[in-house]
Design an enzyme around this catalytic site. Structure first.
Site, mmCIF file in Angstrom:
data_model
loop_
_atom_site.group_PDB
_atom_site.id
_atom_site.type_symbol
_atom_site.label_atom_id
_atom_site.label_comp_id
_atom_site.label_asym_id
_atom_site.label_seq_id
_atom_site.Cartn_x
_atom_site.Cartn_y
_atom_site.Cartn_z
ATOM 1 N N ILE A 139 7.735 5.779 0.438
ATOM 2 C CA ILE A 139 8.136 4.594 1.200
ATOM 3 C C ILE A 139 8.452 3.425 0.267
ATOM 4 C CG2 ILE A 139 7.381 2.985 3.006
ATOM 5 C CD1 ILE A 139 7.602 5.988 3.866
ATOM 6 N N GLU A 173 9.462 0.460 -2.008
ATOM 7 C CA GLU A 173 10.732 -0.187 -2.350
ATOM 8 C C GLU A 173 10.613 -0.776 -3.753
ATOM 9 O OE1 GLU A 173 11.843 -3.255 0.392
ATOM 10 O OE2 GLU A 173 13.538 -3.910 -0.828
ATOM 11 N N TYR A 212 15.954 2.003 13.319
ATOM 12 C CA TYR A 212 15.144 1.757 14.517
ATOM 13 C C TYR A 212 16.037 1.272 15.652
ATOM 14 C CZ TYR A 212 11.772 1.124 10.647
ATOM 15 O OH TYR A 212 11.048 1.234 9.503
ATOM 16 N N GLU A 218 26.117 3.183 4.674
ATOM 17 C CA GLU A 218 26.372 1.800 4.279
ATOM 18 C C GLU A 218 27.171 1.799 2.991
ATOM 19 O OE1 GLU A 218 22.261 0.538 4.143
ATOM 20 O OE2 GLU A 218 22.166 0.749 1.968
ATOM 21 N N HIS A 238 19.467 -3.491 -0.562
ATOM 22 C CA HIS A 238 19.228 -2.164 -1.129
ATOM 23 C C HIS A 238 19.856 -2.067 -2.523
ATOM 24 C CE1 HIS A 238 18.887 -0.169 3.106
ATOM 25 N NE2 HIS A 238 17.765 -0.755 2.731
#
Lengths: 377, 291, 377, 291
Positions: free
Chosen positions: B97, B99, B160, B210, B248
Site C-alpha cells: 500500500i 506511497e 472508489y 491515467e 502519482h
C-alpha cells in the site's frame, strides 16, 4: 526533481564520468573571471530547467574575453520558455570530432533501467526517436548483475563499429552512468552529446539528470540542488507542506484526495465549461493541518473564485477531512464559496460535522463540479 | 471466484502496529479477511487488538500460521525491504500500500519476485477487494457489492468513485483492483486483464487509466487480440500539463508521450469504449453489455 | 595480503562502519602524544600480522600517561609469534556492555560471501566454532541482491532477541561490512568484538581484513598497506618478480612450474629424507627472465646446497624453460649442483638445449628428487 | 563417451589473438578439437591462422557457427567478464584457463551461470581433455591415451604428471579434468565425481587434491555413499606451512583447517586409498581395480 546541467555534472564527476571542468557565474564579471581561469575558448551556457537552450541563444562559444562578456550579458536574465536565466556555466570549449547520445531512464515495461545510445548525438533525441528509431540502440539493464562488460562494450561497438578504443570508452561511460543513475536515485540521466576530440579523448559535454522525488530522503544533500528561484512560489509552499500541487490557469480551486480523482476532477471542471485553478492531491494521510495548508495555498491565487473539495474516503477518513475543513474555515477569513463533496469511509460522521457550517454540500462529483463552476461565475 | 485471491488466502500485515496499518487491519478483519498474523520488528510477542499475534518477522508468521499473503503498511524507506522479506518468507501474493517508495528499490525487487513466483500488487495502491472473499488493502468495504464486474485501476479514490457508481447501478464486482500509480509496479494492466479474462465469475470489466507510460496502449492491444468480454475504459488527466508530475510518481507526460489523448485514441482504435466522465462508465458498460 | 588492524579500520571507516578514533605510533613519545590527544583512558595495541596479541601481552588498557609510556615501551619491539612489533595503535578506550563477533569470508561450498555472527564476541571464534558451533549464526549472501534488510535484521535479532535498537545497529553493521568486503575485494573481514557501551553505542573495537591478492590490481592504493618490514626479504623479491614463493628451512632449492606439482615436489623431498628450502611456482608463463629471478632468489639462501628443477610443460613450454635455465646459469656464478627434470610440451627441444650443459638431467620426478637430495649432501 | 563434452562440442576461443590463446588454439585444433571461431574485441573480421574466423563478440560466434563451448584465455581483469559473455551468448560449457581472477568476480558470476544452466570449469585451471573427442584448454595432448580411467585434479602440472604415469602404465583416460586451484570454481570435485560415476566409459578414476577448503572431504563422503568404481586419491601439500598461500589462491591452511592430514584421514575413512607419492597412484589403482 529536475536539476541544472552544472549540478548533474557534479554528480557525474563524483561517479568518475569524464566531465570537462566548469563553474557557474551569476554575474558578467564572474563569468569573465572564470573564463580567464580556464583560458579561451570557453562555452557560456545558460542554466535553466528546460530544453532547447541552444536554439534560444542560451549557449555561446566564445573565443575572446569580449565574446564572454557579451554572451554572459546577453544570456543572464534571458527568458527561455518561461524560465529566467540566473546562472551561466563557464566551461572550457573542446574540439569535437564525433558526438553521441547516451541516456538512461526507468522503463515501465521491463521494470528496469533502460540504456539508450545513439551515434546521432548532439541533437534532440526525441526527434531521432521519431524519425529514425533504428538509430537508437536500447538495452534494459538487469539490476542483479548491473551493466556487464560485454553488454557495455557491445553497445559501444554498435556506435563505433571500427574503433575498439572509442567503443571501450563509450562502454565504460555507460557503466559509470549506470552506477551514477542507481547511486543517485535518478529517474533520467542523459549525456548529450558525449564527444570525442580529434585526439580521441571522450567528454560528457552536456548533462541532464532528473532525480526521483521519492528517494530524496536518502540523499539529504540533494535538497540543496533544488532551484528555488525556478519553482512556482505556491508549488514550493505545497511541497514543503507535503502536498502534491500543480498550478494551472483557471478559477476553480480543487482540493481532492488521490491523484487519479484529482485529475478526473480537473477534467470534469473542463468538461462542464469551467477552468481548474490547480491540481492538488491532499494525499493518503488525513492530517487536518494539511487541509489548512492546502486551502491557504489555493487562496493565495487571486484568480480563484470558488473552491471545490472532492473527497472519497479510503485511507483518508471523511470525518478527519471534515474536521480539517471546519478548522481551516474557522481559522481563516475565506470569502470565496466552498463546495464540499464527501463520500466513503466515515462519510456519515463527516457530513454530520459539515452540516452545522455554511459550506455548500454536494452528493456527487458532477453536482459538486457544476455547483463550483456556477459559484465561480 | 475472483482474481488473485481465494478462500485459502491467509494474510499477514506488515506494519500492523502503525496508525494506518492498525486501522486497516481492523477494517480487513471486519470484512472477514483471514488476517492470521502481523509483523513489526521489535514487537514480536505482542497481540494486536487481543486477536492477531505480532511477530518480528514474516518468516515466523508463515511458519506458525501458514500466512501466504502479505499486506504492507510500512514507511517508504522500509517498503521494498518488506516486499523482499514477504517474498523470501514464502508469501505468494504481496500487496504494498505504501506511497513514496523509491523507484530504484522497486527495480531491484522485481527479479527477486520473479524468481520466487510471487505476485506483487502496488506499491502506492489501494490493494484488492474481492467481494465475499477478502479485502487486502484500503478499499472501503461499504461501497462494494458482490457481482460479475471486474475493475482495475491505476488510481485509488477514483477507483472508489467508479465502484460506488457500479454498486449504485446494481452492478456488483468480482474483484476491484488498484494496481498503483508508480512507474514500476508489480501487477500491471496486462496481468489484471489476463486474469479477468480467465476468471469465470467476471463477465465484464472496467479499466481506469491515467497519463504516463503506455500501459493502457498495451492493454488495448491485448484486449483487441484476446478479450471477448465487454470492457469500458476511462482515462484521467486530459487537462494535465506536460512535464508535471500529477501526484502519482508515474502520472507524467514526458517527451510528449503518455498523454490521455494518445491513450484514448489507442483504446478506441481497439474497439474499447472510453467514457468521457466517470459518470458515463456505468451507462457505457450497460450499453455494450446488453445483458 | 594481510593488513594491520589500523589499516583494516581505515577501510571500515571509509565504508561508514563505526570505528573509534585511533592513530599509530612507532615510538613511545609519539604514543604518549596521541594518548594526550585522545584523552585517557586509552588502549595501546600492538600492530602485528598475527592473532593472539592479547594473550602475548601486546594489548594494554591504560588509565594514566605513565601506563601509556610503560605499555608502549614494553610492546614496541616485542616479539609476538615471530613477528616484531614496530607500531602500536593508540585508541580511546570505551566502556563495554556487551561483545559480539561479526565476520565474513569467501565460502567455497556456497560460492558466496558467508556472514558469521555470534554473541560470543571478544574471544577466539575458532574456539567457539569448535566448542559451541550452535552459537555461531551463518548466512551465505546472494551476490545478486546483497545482504537484504530483513536478513541483516534477522541476524541482529538472533544476537539480541529482545533489543530491536541494538539488533538494527548490528544488522546495519553487517550490511556495511558486506559493502566493505566486496568493495575492497577482501577474502576475510572480521569485527571481533563489536561492542555496545552501557549507553547503547556500537563500536567496531577490533578489525581484521585479508585482501584478495588477485584483486590488488584494481586497488592501486592498497599496495601501500603492505608491511614490507613484516615480509621475508626473499619472499618480497619473489613477489616483485611475479613468482609464488614461500621460504622454508631445508637445503634443497625447488623450482617447479605449477603450485600442485611444487607442493608434491616438496612432499617428495621430505618423503626421501630431504628438506625442501622453499616452495616456488614459476607460474604458467614461460618468460626466461622469471627463471633467472627465481634462481637468484633461491641462491641467496646460504642453506641451499642443491637446486631441483621440476618442470612439466603445459602452458609453459620446456624449450623456454631450458633457455631460461641456460641463460641463468651462463650469467650467474653458480656453485651448487642443479638437477633438471623436463617433461611435457616441447620436451625434446628443451632437453636438446640442456644436453650441451653440465646440469644434472633426470627423467622422472622421483629420480630428480633423490639426486638433488644426494647432491645437497 | 567422456564427461562434459561429446562430438557436438563446437569451440569458440576467447582471447584467440593473444600469445597463450593463439598457441593453445593451434594445439587444440591439432588435436582435432572443433574450434569454430575466436573472439577478440576489436579484431572482428580477422582470420586466425587463415583458418578460424575472429569476431568482436561471443554472440556472433554462436550465431554464425553454432559455438556451444568457450575456452577463455583473457587476462585476469577481463576473465569474469568473458565468462559472463560466453554464458550470455548461450555457451553451455565454459572453460576458463586464466589465473589470478579476483574471487569476488567469480562469486558474482556464479548465479548468472546457474540461471542459464551453464557449466564452468575453472578458472585457474588447465581445462579438460577427453581423448579422441576434444581438448579444451592446455593439457598436453602428447601424454594422453584413450581409455577407461577418469582423472580430476585441482592442479595443473601435477595432473600431467599423473596422466603421464597412467599412460606409461598403459592405462588410458576417459577424461582428464583440471578443476582449478582457486577458492571459488565452477565445477568442483563433487560435480566431476558424479559425472565420472555416471559415465559408462569411465571404469575407475583418480582424484588429486591439495590443501585448503574441504572439497576432498565432501568428495570422500559422496564416494563412500554413491560410488562403486575404484578410486585412488593423492593430496599435495603435506609439507606446506600453515597460513601461507601455496601458489594457488585456494591452497592455504587457514585457522588450522584444510590440512593435507585431515583430507587424507577423511579419504581413508571413506575407504579410498591415498597414494603417498605421485608414483604410487598407478600401482594403488591397479591393486584395487584387479581387472
Amino acid at each position: 526533481m529536475n536539476i541544472h546541467e552544472y549540478q548533474a555534472k557534479e554528480i557525474f564527476t563524483a561517479y568518475g564520468l569524464p566531465v570537462p571542468g566548469g563553474k557557474v557565474a551569476g554575474a558578467v564579471d564572474e563569468a569573465v573571471a572564470l573564463a580567464e581561469e580556464y583560458g579561451l575558448p570557453v562555452m557560456v551556457k545558460s542554466q535553466v530547467l528546460t530544453g532547447g537552450r541552444g536554439k534560444a541563444g542560451g549557449v555561446k562559444f566564445c573565443e575572446s574575453m569580449d565574446d564572454v562578456r557579451t554572451a554572459a550579458d546577453a544570456i543572464l536574465g534571458m527568458d527561455i520558455k518561461g524560465h529566467t536565466v540566473h546562472k551561466v556555466l563557464i566551461t572550457p570549449a573542446v574540439d569535437i570530432d564525433s558526438e553521441f547520445y547516451i541516456g538512461m531512464l526507468i522503463d515501465r515495461n521491463t521494470k528496469r533501467v533502460l540504456l539508450m545510445a545513439s551515434a546521432e548525438g548532439g541533437v534532440e533525441i526525441e526527434q531521432v526517436a521519431k524519425d529514425t528509431p533504428e538509430l537508437i540502440f536500447k538495452h534494459a539493464i538487469d539490476p542483479r548483475f548491473g551493466l556487464l562488460d560485454h553488454e557495455a562494450l557491445g553497445m559501444g561497438l554498435k556506435l563505433v563499429p571500427d574503433d575498439i578504443k572509442k567503443a571501450r570508452q563509450l562502454g565504460a561511460t555507460m557503466q559509470k552512468l549506470y552506477r551514477a543513475f542507481v547511486g543517485a536515485d535518478a529517474s533520467l540521466a542523459e549525456i548529450n552529446p558525449f564527444i570525442f576530440t580529434p585526439t580521441g579523448e571522450g567528454h560528457a559535454i552536456d548533462a541532464k539528470v532528473n532525480l526521483d522525488d521519492n528517494a530524496l530522503f536518502r540523499h539529504p544533500g540533494y535538497e540543496d540542488l533544488r532551484d528555488l528561484a525556478a519553482e512556482d512560489r505556491s508549488e514550493r509552499k505545497a511541497r514543503v507542506a507535503g502536498l502534491s500541487f500543480v498550478k494551472l490557469e483557471g478559477n476553480v480551486g480543487c482540493l481532492v484526495n488521490g491523484a487519479g480523482l484529482a485529475m478526473a476532477t480537473m477534467d470534469l471542471v473542463k468538461y462542464y465549461g469551467g477552468q481548474p485553478a490547480n491540481f492538488l492531491d491532499i494525499g493518503g494521510s488525513s492530517n487536518p493541518e494539511k487541509v489548512v495548508n492546502a486551502l491557504t495555498i489555493i487562496l493565495e491565487d487571486p484568480e480563484v473564485k470558488a473552491i471545490l473539495f472532492n473527497i472519497f474516503g479510503g485511507i483518508t477518513r471523511c470525518d478527519d477531512v471534515a474536521k480539517g475543513i471546519i478548522k481551516a474555515t474557522e481559522s481563516m477569513d475565506i470569502t470565496v464559496p466552498i463546495v464540499v463533496r464527501l463520500t466513503g469511509t466515515n462519510e456519515t460522521e463527516g457530513r454530520a460535522l459539515l452540516a452545522k457550517t455554511d459550506l455548500h454540500p454536494a452528493e456527487t462529483m458532477d453536482e459538486a463540479v457544476q455547483k463550483a463552476i456556477e459559484l465561480a461565475g | 471466484m475472483a482474481i488473485f485471491v481465494d478462500d485459502s488466502t491467509k494474510v499477514v500485515v506488515q506494519g500492523i502496529t502503525g496508525r494506518d496499518g492498525g486501522f486497516h487491519t481492523r477494517e480487513m478483519i471486519a470484512y472477514g479477511t483471514d488476517v492470521v498474523a502481523g509483523v513489526t520488528p521489535g514487537r514480536g510477542g505482542q497481540v494486536f487488538d487481543d486477536k492477531v499475534p505480532v511477530y518480528d518477522s514474516v518468516a515466523e508468521a508463515v511458519e506458525k500460521h501458514g500466512a501466504n499473503t502479505s499486506v504492507i503498511f510500512v514507511p517508504p524507506f522500509g517498503a521494498a525491504g518488506a516486499v523482499f522479506e514477504a517474498a523470501d518468507a514464502g508469501c505468494k501474493l504481496v500487496v504494498c500500500i505504501t506511497e513514496g517508495v523509491p523507484t530504484v528499490d522497486m527495480v531491484k525487487v522485481m527479479p527477486f519476485l520473479k524468481e520466487r513466483g510471487v505476485r506483487l500488487i502496488g506499491p502506492n495502491c489501494p490493494g484488492l477487494l474481492a467481494p465475499g472473499i477478502a479485502k487486502l488493502g484500503i478499499l472501503p468495504a461499504s461501497i462494494v457489492k458482490d457481482g460479475p464486474v471486474g475493475l482495475v485501476s491505476r488510481s485509488g479514490t477514483l477507483t472508489y468513485e467508479v465502484v460506488y457508481q457500479l454498486t449504485a447501478a446494481g452492478l456488483g464486482q468480482s474483484t476491484c483492483l488498484g494496481i498503483g500509480g508508480d512507474p514500476v509496479i508489480g501487477t500491471n494492466f496486462l496481468d489484471a486483464i489476463e486474469a479477468f479474462n480467465a476468471d469465470p465469475k467476471t463477465e465484464a470489466f472496467v479499466m481506469i487509466g491515467e497519463i504516463g507510460g503506455d500501459a493502457e496502449e498495451r492493454a488495448a492491444e491485448y484486449i483487441k487480440a484476446h478479450v471477448k468480454k465487454p470492457v469500458v475504459a476511462f482515462i484521467a488527466g486530459q487537462t494535465a500539463p506536460p512535464g508535471k508530475r500529477m501526484g502519482h510518481a508515474g502520472a507524467i507526460v514526458s517527451g510528449g508521450s503518455g498523454t490521455a489523448a494518445e491513450k484514448i485514441k489507442a483504446l478506441e482504435a481497439a474497439g474499447i469504449p472510453v467514457a468521457e466522465r466517470p459518470l458515463d462508465i456505468v451507462p457505457k458498460l450497460q450499453e455494450i453489455w446488453k445483458r
